[in-house]
Scaffold this motif. Structure first.
Motif, PDB file in Angstrom:
ATOM      1  N   UNK A   1      12.083  -0.762   0.222  1.00 33.95           N
ATOM      2  CA  UNK A   1      10.851  -1.537   0.259  1.00 33.95           C
ATOM      3  C   UNK A   1      11.043  -2.799  -0.565  1.00 33.95           C
ATOM      4  N   UNK A   2      10.481  -3.877  -0.052  1.00 32.73           N
ATOM      5  CA  UNK A   2      10.460  -5.144  -0.776  1.00 32.73           C
ATOM      6  C   UNK A   2       9.006  -5.389  -1.137  1.00 32.73           C
ATOM      7  N   UNK A   3       8.674  -5.123  -2.400  1.00 30.93           N
ATOM      8  CA  UNK A   3       7.289  -5.208  -2.881  1.00 30.93           C
ATOM      9  C   UNK A   3       7.228  -6.145  -4.082  1.00 30.93           C
ATOM     10  N   UNK A   4       6.130  -6.896  -4.220  1.00 31.07           N
ATOM     11  CA  UNK A   4       6.043  -7.849  -5.326  1.00 31.07           C
ATOM     12  C   UNK A   4       5.807  -7.200  -6.688  1.00 31.07           C
ATOM     13  N   UNK A   5       5.345  -5.955  -6.708  1.00 26.84           N
ATOM     14  CA  UNK A   5       5.045  -5.320  -7.992  1.00 26.84           C
ATOM     15  C   UNK A   5       5.390  -3.839  -7.941  1.00 26.84           C
TER      16      UNK A   5
ATOM     17  N   UNK B   1       5.241  -0.566  -4.986  1.00 28.35           N
ATOM     18  CA  UNK B   1       6.472   0.176  -4.707  1.00 28.35           C
ATOM     19  C   UNK B   1       6.294   1.665  -4.997  1.00 28.35           C
ATOM     20  N   UNK B   2       5.624   2.003  -6.101  1.00 30.09           N
ATOM     21  CA  UNK B   2       5.380   3.408  -6.445  1.00 30.09           C
ATOM     22  C   UNK B   2       4.440   4.058  -5.439  1.00 30.09           C
TER      23      UNK B   2
ATOM     24  N   UNK C   1       7.830   9.982  -0.123  1.00 30.31           N
ATOM     25  CA  UNK C   1       8.403  11.205  -0.701  1.00 30.31           C
ATOM     26  C   UNK C   1       7.723  12.442  -0.109  1.00 30.31           C
ATOM     27  N   UNK C   2       6.402  12.339   0.143  1.00 27.71           N
ATOM     28  CA  UNK C   2       5.688  13.464   0.769  1.00 27.71           C
ATOM     29  C   UNK C   2       6.083  13.623   2.240  1.00 27.71           C
TER      30      UNK C   2
ATOM     31  N   UNK D   1      14.637   3.126  -2.176  1.00 37.81           N
ATOM     32  CA  UNK D   1      14.959   2.086  -3.159  1.00 37.81           C
ATOM     33  C   UNK D   1      13.943   0.970  -3.004  1.00 37.81           C
ATOM     34  N   UNK D   2      13.432   0.479  -4.111  1.00 39.38           N
ATOM     35  CA  UNK D   2      12.460  -0.618  -4.080  1.00 39.38           C
ATOM     36  C   UNK D   2      13.066  -1.866  -4.707  1.00 39.38           C
TER      37      UNK D   2
END
Length: 154
Positions: free
Chosen positions: A28-32, A36-37, A44-45, A53-54
């Motif tokens: 994932x490409x996330x700004x924060x 990402x979490x 994960x579920x 990987x983030x």
């Protein structure tokens, strides 16, 4: 008897596909970190054995993609304020890994019709608006793995 054998074969094939997809590398490409979490906990579920990987910057994502396999990449549209940045990143990713599945994620209040249309035209796997839920992501994964997009030929 023939009908039962076909159903058993289809069921076995579906289980094998689900088992294989549970181990595909996802990024994932996330700004924060919060985004990402949030995405990571849902994945994960849904896919407990899939490596996740983030990345916070496009450069880190591109560097990693150049040397590691990524089967599915979620890109948060807020990384780029304008569509041109997203298009450039998409082009670079397709050069590195032409078969990578890409899902664009946007905030519902910032949904951009042009970006949604572009994502479809450029063969992104899906375009999801927040809030992300397990059901929405699961539906996108099911569509991706069981109903792949047709190949566009010119």
């Amino acid at each position: 008897m023939e009908d039962r054998r076909c159903r058993d074969d289809a069921s076995r094939r579906d289980r094998a596909t689900a088992d294989a997809s549970d181990r595909l590398p996802i990024a994932a490409l996330c700004p924060d970190q919060k985004s990402a979490r949030e995405l990571g906990s849902i994945l994960k579920r849904l896919l407990p054995h899939a490596p996740y990987k983030a990345f916070r910057t496009p450069e880190d994502c591109l560097r990693y993609a150049a040397s590691h396999e990524i089967a599915l990449l979620f890109i948060d549209q807020s990384i780029y304020p304008h569509l041109s940045g997203l298009q450039t990143l998409h082009h670079k990713l397709r050069q590195i890994s032409p078969h990578m599945d890409i899902i664009i994620v946007c905030d519902a209040d910032k949904a951009n019709g042009a970006a949604a249309i572009w994502s479809i035209q450029s063969r992104c796997t899906d375009y999801l608006c927040r809030p992300l839920t397990a059901d929405r992501i699961d539906r996108a994964l099911q569509n991706m793995w069981y109903h792949p997009a047709p190949t566009i030929t010119k």
